[in-house]
Enzyme design. Structure first.
Site, PDB file in Angstrom:
ATOM      1  N   ASP A 114       8.359  -3.199   4.612  1.00  0.00           N
ATOM      2  CA  ASP A 114       6.935  -2.546   4.876  1.00  0.00           C
ATOM      3  C   ASP A 114       7.011  -1.418   5.949  1.00  0.00           C
ATOM      4  OD1 ASP A 114       7.647  -5.123   6.427  1.00  0.00           O
ATOM      5  OD2 ASP A 114       5.693  -4.651   7.353  1.00  0.00           O
ATOM      6  N   HIS A 115       8.214  -1.434   6.565  1.00  0.00           N
ATOM      7  CA  HIS A 115       8.225  -0.221   7.581  1.00  0.00           C
ATOM      8  C   HIS A 115       9.189   0.933   7.265  1.00  0.00           C
ATOM      9  CE1 HIS A 115       6.832  -2.602  11.138  1.00  0.00           C
ATOM     10  NE2 HIS A 115       7.211  -3.518  10.205  1.00  0.00           N
TER      11      HIS A 115
END
Length: 343
Positions: A114-115
């Site tokens: 998610d980064h």
């Protein structure tokens, strides 16, 4: 007489249809012009004394109301720095009219998906839409592996687009990111990774075990300091990075809300979700613990992002910050996608 009336009605109908078609054409042209006039916002590239911080993604892996996962843009001294690029970030940046083809550098805090999930689309789209130089991507050890995978995944797309567009074929090198792995000298938790034209960026070790290393970043310009935490539990390891900061963009985990949800999940028979939820508590930043460290560090403005659970609605946002004001006296903002803060 009737024939004349019919001819008149027919003529009027022709005129009305013609006017309608003309009006419709004008309307279509107007819509097209309006869309074409939606150009990137060049104020992000202003060479003034301000630092502009855009929250382009405040979400997390959980289902939330955020448009995008982790993403923070910092504009300073005419340069654009992107910190993390989670799923949905590229679309959110475009919606916020950020000139993506003029990014100076992107920084990744750690390799949870998610980064960096939109790193491929970021490199690809900025190449397609006119980027002149390869995009430098800086992050912890592992960046070479990540970018090698992205290059392989986009190889077919790159070839097809280059075959169709001569200018893209001439700029094939721009279609791939340049990996820059950050190394820390023994015993150091901070290292300078960018220093040009009055803008500095320092990488700071944070604590997100078992992810090692996980990083936050400190940006300084024109006497102002901004710290972007990435994912971390609260730790004195990065206290100096927060110390005296004008703005801290920090991940926030409302433990008090999550702990109340866990027994309810179990009561509903959702034991798997309860177990996963419980395991996330230890390696994120409890909001109250964050408030205490921010106060001790003298943070002027604390902005919460990577919000878990995502506070969708007025009441949820009030509950999310419960207890923070008991420990932190500075300015507090619960982040939202598209929020722009100017220092």
């Amino acid at each position: 007489m009737k024939r004349k009336i019919l001819i008149g009605v027919a003529a009027l109908a022709v005129v009305l249809v013609g006017a309608l078609v003309l009006s419709q054409d004008r309307l279509v042209d107007h819509v097209i012009r309006q869309r074409l006039q939606q150009q990137p916002d060049q104020t992000y590239l202003a060479r003034d004394s301000h630092i502009r911080v855009l929250l382009c993604g405040t979400g997390s892996p959980e289902v939330s109301a955020a448009k995008a996962q982790a993403c923070t843009l910092v504009a300073a001294g005419g340069k654009l720095f992107l910190f993390d690029v989670g799923d949905g970030a590229v679309h959110a940046l475009a919606q916020d009219k950020v000139p993506l083809n003029q990014l100076t550098r992107a920084f990744i805090t750690h390799y949870h998906s998610d980064h960096f999930g939109d790193l491929g689309p970021l490199i690809n789209s900025s190449w397609i839409w006119g980027r002149k130089t390869p995009l430098e991507i800086q992050g912890p050890v592992g960046m070479n592996q990540v970018l090698a995978g992205i290059t392989q995944a986009y190889a077919l797309d790159e070839g097809y687009r280059a075959a169709n567009m001569p200018h893209l074929n001439a700029a094939r090198a721009v279609a791939r990111g340049v990996p820059m792995e950050i190394q820390f000298p023994a015993g150091q938790n901070t290292v300078r990774v960018y220093d040009q034209d009055g803008v500095t960026v320092d990488a700071n070790v944070v604590v997100h075990d078992p992810v090692k290393p996980a990083l936050g970043y400190t940006i300084s310009y024109a006497g102002k300091k901004v710290f972007v935490s990435g994912d971390t539990e609260i730790s004195p390891v990065y206290f100096d990075a927060m110390k005296g900061a004008d703005l801290v963009v920090h991940e926030a985990y409302a433990t008090h809300m999550v702990r109340r949800a866990i027994p309810q999940l179990r009561a509903l028979g959702r034991n798997f979700e309860a177990e996963v939820t419980e395991r996330t508590i230890a390696y994120h930043a409890d909001t109250v613990a964050l408030a205490k460290q921010a106060e001790q560090a003298g943070v002027k403005h604390l902005v919460l992002t990577h919000l878990i659970p995502y506070p969708d609605g007025f009441l949820a946002r009030r509950l999310f910050v419960e207890g923070i004001s008991d420990h932190y006296r500075g300015q507090l903002t619960v982040g939202a996608d598209g929020m722009l803060i100017i220092l």
